[in-house]
Design a protein around this motif. Structure first.
Motif, mmCIF file in Angstrom:
data_model
loop_
_atom_site.group_PDB
_atom_site.id
_atom_site.type_symbol
_atom_site.label_atom_id
_atom_site.label_comp_id
_atom_site.label_asym_id
_atom_site.label_seq_id
_atom_site.Cartn_x
_atom_site.Cartn_y
_atom_site.Cartn_z
ATOM 1 N N LEU A 186 0.830 -1.212 0.000
ATOM 2 C CA LEU A 186 0.000 0.000 0.000
ATOM 3 C C LEU A 186 0.863 1.262 0.000
ATOM 4 C CD1 LEU A 186 -2.723 -1.110 2.589
ATOM 5 C CD2 LEU A 186 -3.054 -0.774 0.123
ATOM 6 N N GLU A 187 2.190 1.062 -0.132
ATOM 7 C CA GLU A 187 3.163 2.146 -0.218
ATOM 8 C C GLU A 187 3.249 2.975 1.063
ATOM 9 O OE1 GLU A 187 2.568 4.393 -3.766
ATOM 10 O OE2 GLU A 187 2.699 2.649 -5.081
ATOM 11 N N ASP A 188 2.913 2.362 2.186
ATOM 12 C CA ASP A 188 3.115 2.999 3.489
ATOM 13 C C ASP A 188 4.384 2.385 4.082
ATOM 14 O OD1 ASP A 188 3.120 3.940 6.068
ATOM 15 O OD2 ASP A 188 1.024 3.489 6.491
ATOM 16 N N TYR A 189 5.524 2.910 3.660
ATOM 17 C CA TYR A 189 6.797 2.271 3.960
ATOM 18 C C TYR A 189 7.220 2.448 5.419
ATOM 19 C CZ TYR A 189 6.775 2.159 -1.095
ATOM 20 O OH TYR A 189 6.404 1.943 -2.387
ATOM 21 N N VAL A 190 6.769 3.521 6.050
ATOM 22 C CA VAL A 190 7.116 3.739 7.455
ATOM 23 C C VAL A 190 6.501 2.652 8.322
ATOM 24 C CG1 VAL A 190 6.856 5.290 9.423
ATOM 25 C CG2 VAL A 190 7.417 6.222 7.165
ATOM 26 N N ASN A 191 5.200 2.427 8.168
ATOM 27 C CA ASN A 191 4.537 1.385 8.956
ATOM 28 C C ASN A 191 4.984 -0.007 8.529
ATOM 29 O OD1 ASN A 191 2.858 2.673 10.912
ATOM 30 N ND2 ASN A 191 1.580 3.413 9.248
ATOM 31 N N ALA A 192 5.315 -0.164 7.249
ATOM 32 C CA ALA A 192 5.817 -1.459 6.780
ATOM 33 C C ALA A 192 7.114 -1.808 7.499
ATOM 34 C CB ALA A 192 6.044 -1.423 5.273
#
Length: 471
Positions: A290-296
């Motif tokens: 989902l391109e939420d790299y911080v939470n990933a």
């Protein structure tokens, strides 16, 4: 009022546990009432601290030698700990103090079945059938009968007994679990599905049946039906965190990442939720896609705390860093990945590309060679390596390598990648011949060409060939 009462009981339990543990640590004598011992047993058993449960049972027996319940606890823990001789010896003591107690007889049956004492188990089962009359207890006997038949290699009778257990008590979960998970019953898979569906039709409000029907669908690869079944179980019983987890996992499998994350959140709101490497990785992957790299990355770092020896955690962290154009950090994490067991050629390719991006050509070339050495038909690695060679003025090496590889095998990625490299190297005629062959064999994968060489989307001769093959 209920909340106040519960708080008082909780405080009393905390004080009792503290008193017991203090006395144990300081080796002081401690005398407790039967009810207090029962509270301690339930407490430690609920925490899966079986050694401590056994110690409490032994202390309870030393002070209340004629109370059968404490022997029951002791036999049960010995069974769980696979201590066969101790379990059977405790049963002998129980037989003295409560020879005709129905619960004792049931525990004896459970222990005999567990340790595969088939003759004794069959005798105990026959004895109980003469005593028990309630459907729920008869269901439990049918369950043990099914296990016993399985040990005796009577698989049809085992299947029928477990089915009868569910008919007598549709909420008897161990019978469902055995039906679905015993490999000996694989020949009855279709029959099991029909039984579960029939149970759902009879009682559509039974969450357990819905859940195991979902597991049955999942085993058969019917993902959408499994998802619907898990959703039904989840809506009928919100207290079962396992339903949230299976539902979330199935959403993840179906690439429905946003609802999967909501379901994972619901799972972790439960008191009995457990963090695991697999769940943390699925959460991380959902955020990543989902391109939420911080939470990933936050989820991946949690997975790293749980199991630091899994290479794919570092690989996915590196992929997130690449998406953020943090090439040096990505290279570091790819480097960590290739140091761990079972890493894949993708890790070496990632390291090669990041090393190239950070102006480390020697490290990059070594990584490219590692990638193609680890996976002999890794087309993306060959084409990426060829592009690297071209960028460093080594066009002849790049072309010769791709021609050599094509002597060994050909696939869509290699074909379109080679076309792109030949175009870059001004071998246009050769590239167009190869493009014609690629479009003949791999027309549906034609977008790969433009991934490697976007400018070719405007090339008149390339467009003409595409139109020719489209017709």
């Amino acid at each position: 009022m209920n909340r106040k009462s519960n708080d008082q009981r909780e405080k009393a339990l905390i004080a009792l546990v503290a008193r017991y543990e203090t006395a144990t640590q300081k080796q002081r004598p401690l005398f407790l009432a039967e009810e207090e011992f029962e509270e301690l047993l339930i407490h430690y058993f609920g925490q899966h601290d079986y050694d401590q449960t056994l110690e409490v049972a032994d202390l309870a027996i030393s002070q209340h030698a004629y109370t059968p319940d404490f022997y029951k606890w002791k036999a049960l823990i010995h069974k769980i700990n696979l201590e066969e001789d101790d379990a059977l010896a405790t049963l002998e003591q129980l037989n003295i103090y409560a020879p005709n107690d129905e619960e004792v007889m049931m525990l004896r049956l459970e222990v005999f079945v567990h340790f595969e004492h088939q003759e004794e188990a069959r005798a105990a089962l026959d004895q109980l059938y003469n005593v028990v009359s309630q459907d729920e207890k008869l269901s439990l006997l049918a369950f043990f009968d099914g296990l016993l038949c399985m040990q005796e290699n009577r698989f049809r009778e085992s299947f029928e007994a477990l089915t009868e257990a569910i008919r007598l008590d549709p909420y008897q979960e161990p019978a469902y679990d055995e039906l679905l998970n015993a490999p000996e019953l694989d020949p009855f898979r279709q029959d099991i599905g029909r039984i579960l569906q029939r149970q759902v039709d009879r009682d559509p409000f039974n969450d357990i049946t819905w859940f195991y029907l979902g597991m049955w669908y999942d085993d058969g690869g019917n993902d959408l039906a499994a998802l619907d079944a898990f959703a039904s179980a989840r809506s009928l019983n919100e207290a079962r965190s396992s339903y949230d987890l299976e539902y979330a996992d199935k959403l993840f499998d179906l690439e429905m990442y946003e609802p999967a994350l909501r379901a994972y959140t619901a799972y972790f709101e439960a008191e009995d939720a457990e963090e695991s490497y697999e769940t943390s990785m699925r959460i991380g992957r959902s955020y990543q896609l989902l391109e939420d790299y911080v939470n990933a990355k936050r989820a991946y770092f949690r997975a790293l705390e749980i199991d630091p020896e899994m290479y794919d955690i570092y690989q996915y962290i590196a992929e997130c860093c690449v998406a953020q154009e943090k090439w040096g950090v990505a290279a570091y994490n790819y480097g960590r990945a290739v140091e761990l067991p079972n890493h894949t050629a993708d890790c070496w390719l990632g390291l090669a590309l990041c090393s190239s991006a950070t102006n480390a050509p020697l490290e990059a070339e070594q990584a490219f060679l590692k990638a193609v050495d680890l996976e002999e038909q890794f087309s993306d690695a060959y084409v990426s390596y060829a592009l690297f060679l071209v960028e460093h003025g080594r066009e002849r090496e790049a072309v010769r390598m791709l021609e050599d590889v094509q002597q060994r095998y050909m696939d869509d990625a290699l074909a379109y990648g080679t076309v792109a490299i030949f175009m870059i190297c001004n071998r246009r005629k050769q590239a167009l011949i190869l493009l014609n062959e690629a479009l003949s064999n791999y027309y549906d994968q034609r977008e790969q060409l433009f991934n490697w060489h976007p400018e070719l989307a405007e090339d008149p001769e390339v467009i003409a060939l595409l139109q020719l093959h489209q017709e």
